[in-house]
Design a protein around this motif. Structure first.
Motif, PDB file in Angstrom:
ATOM      1  N   ARG A   2       0.851  -1.193   0.000  1.00 53.20           N
ATOM      2  CA  ARG A   2       0.000   0.000   0.000  1.00 53.20           C
ATOM      3  C   ARG A   2       0.886   1.242   0.000  1.00 53.20           C
ATOM      4  NH1 ARG A   2      -5.025   2.065   1.086  1.00 53.20           N
ATOM      5  NH2 ARG A   2      -5.069   3.944   2.334  1.00 53.20           N
ATOM      6  N   GLU A   4       0.310   5.750  -0.449  1.00 54.43           N
ATOM      7  CA  GLU A   4      -0.522   6.919  -0.745  1.00 54.43           C
ATOM      8  C   GLU A   4       0.352   8.020  -1.312  1.00 54.43           C
ATOM      9  OE1 GLU A   4      -2.950   8.379   2.417  1.00 54.43           O
ATOM     10  OE2 GLU A   4      -4.011   6.474   2.634  1.00 54.43           O
ATOM     11  N   ARG A  16      -9.252   9.124 -12.188  1.00 56.01           N
ATOM     12  CA  ARG A  16      -9.951   7.872 -12.489  1.00 56.01           C
ATOM     13  C   ARG A  16      -9.730   7.484 -13.952  1.00 56.01           C
ATOM     14  NH1 ARG A  16     -14.769   9.447 -11.084  1.00 56.01           N
ATOM     15  NH2 ARG A  16     -15.405   9.886 -13.192  1.00 56.01           N
ATOM     16  N   ASP A  28     -16.697   2.677  -8.808  1.00 50.92           N
ATOM     17  CA  ASP A  28     -17.577   3.799  -8.510  1.00 50.92           C
ATOM     18  C   ASP A  28     -16.777   5.071  -8.783  1.00 50.92           C
ATOM     19  OD1 ASP A  28     -15.999   4.315  -6.176  1.00 50.92           O
ATOM     20  OD2 ASP A  28     -17.264   2.973  -4.995  1.00 50.92           O
ATOM     21  N   THR A  30     -14.920   6.875  -6.983  1.00 51.19           N
ATOM     22  CA  THR A  30     -13.631   7.055  -6.308  1.00 51.19           C
ATOM     23  C   THR A  30     -12.815   5.773  -6.170  1.00 51.19           C
ATOM     24  OG1 THR A  30     -14.660   6.767  -4.136  1.00 51.19           O
ATOM     25  CG2 THR A  30     -14.472   9.043  -4.973  1.00 51.19           C
ATOM     26  N   THR A  31     -13.219   4.709  -6.847  1.00 52.09           N
ATOM     27  CA  THR A  31     -12.496   3.442  -6.752  1.00 52.09           C
ATOM     28  C   THR A  31     -12.269   2.855  -8.133  1.00 52.09           C
ATOM     29  OG1 THR A  31     -13.576   3.006  -4.640  1.00 52.09           O
ATOM     30  CG2 THR A  31     -12.483   1.141  -5.685  1.00 52.09           C
ATOM     31  N   GLU A  33     -10.352  -0.610  -9.924  1.00 49.09           N
ATOM     32  CA  GLU A  33      -9.754  -1.911  -9.619  1.00 49.09           C
ATOM     33  C   GLU A  33      -9.278  -2.604 -10.894  1.00 49.09           C
ATOM     34  OE1 GLU A  33     -12.677  -4.266  -7.598  1.00 49.09           O
ATOM     35  OE2 GLU A  33     -12.259  -3.316  -5.673  1.00 49.09           O
ATOM     36  N   ARG A  38      -5.811  -2.126  -6.662  1.00 41.86           N
ATOM     37  CA  ARG A  38      -6.979  -1.287  -6.402  1.00 41.86           C
ATOM     38  C   ARG A  38      -6.476   0.096  -6.010  1.00 41.86           C
ATOM     39  NH1 ARG A  38     -12.267  -2.027  -3.346  1.00 41.86           N
ATOM     40  NH2 ARG A  38     -12.540  -0.058  -2.247  1.00 41.86           N
ATOM     41  N   ASP A  40      -8.002   3.831  -4.374  1.00 45.53           N
ATOM     42  CA  ASP A  40      -9.066   4.660  -3.825  1.00 45.53           C
ATOM     43  C   ASP A  40      -8.633   6.117  -3.936  1.00 45.53           C
ATOM     44  OD1 ASP A  40     -10.969   2.661  -2.879  1.00 45.53           O
ATOM     45  OD2 ASP A  40      -9.371   2.092  -1.489  1.00 45.53           O
ATOM     46  N   SER A  42      -9.490  10.287  -3.137  1.00 41.29           N
ATOM     47  CA  SER A  42     -10.225  11.258  -2.328  1.00 41.29           C
ATOM     48  C   SER A  42      -9.683  12.641  -2.658  1.00 41.29           C
ATOM     49  CB  SER A  42     -10.088  10.954  -0.838  1.00 41.29           C
ATOM     50  OG  SER A  42      -8.736  10.999  -0.442  1.00 41.29           O
TER      51      SER A  42
END
Length: 88
Positions: A2, A4, A16, A28, A30-31, A33, A38, A40, A42
């Motif tokens: 992971r 960020e 996106r 969706d 904000t996601t 895959e 994956r 996410d 924000s």
């Protein structure tokens, strides 16, 4: 795995889109895959100086261990190149 990263000057929609171009599918707004990773997304407004605000996008990358560290680093680098914005 992971990691960020924050980017300024792009929108969640554009981030996106970049991730979809890298092989992901939007789950969706904000996601995004793919088979082994994956992301996410924000957004928040951040102050730049006394009177200017920019949108800062936080991009949280996650990948299965089977994806491999080298592939994970390449995904992040490829996204970062796409997200680099130059004024002009």
């Amino acid at each position: 795995m992971r990691r960020e990263k924050e980017f300024r000057g792009i929108s969640v929609r554009l981030a996106r889109n970049y991730l979809e171009n890298l092989g992901g599918t939007a789950v969706d707004d904000t996601t995004v895959e793919a088979d082994e990773w994956r992301v996410d997304l924000s957004a928040e407004k951040v102050a730049i100086g006394p009177s200017i605000e920019l949108t800062e996008i936080t991009v949280a990358f996650e990948a299965d261990d089977g994806f491999g560290e080298e592939n994970f680093e390449q995904l992040i680098a490829d996204f970062s190149r796409k997200a680099m914005r130059a004024g002009g």
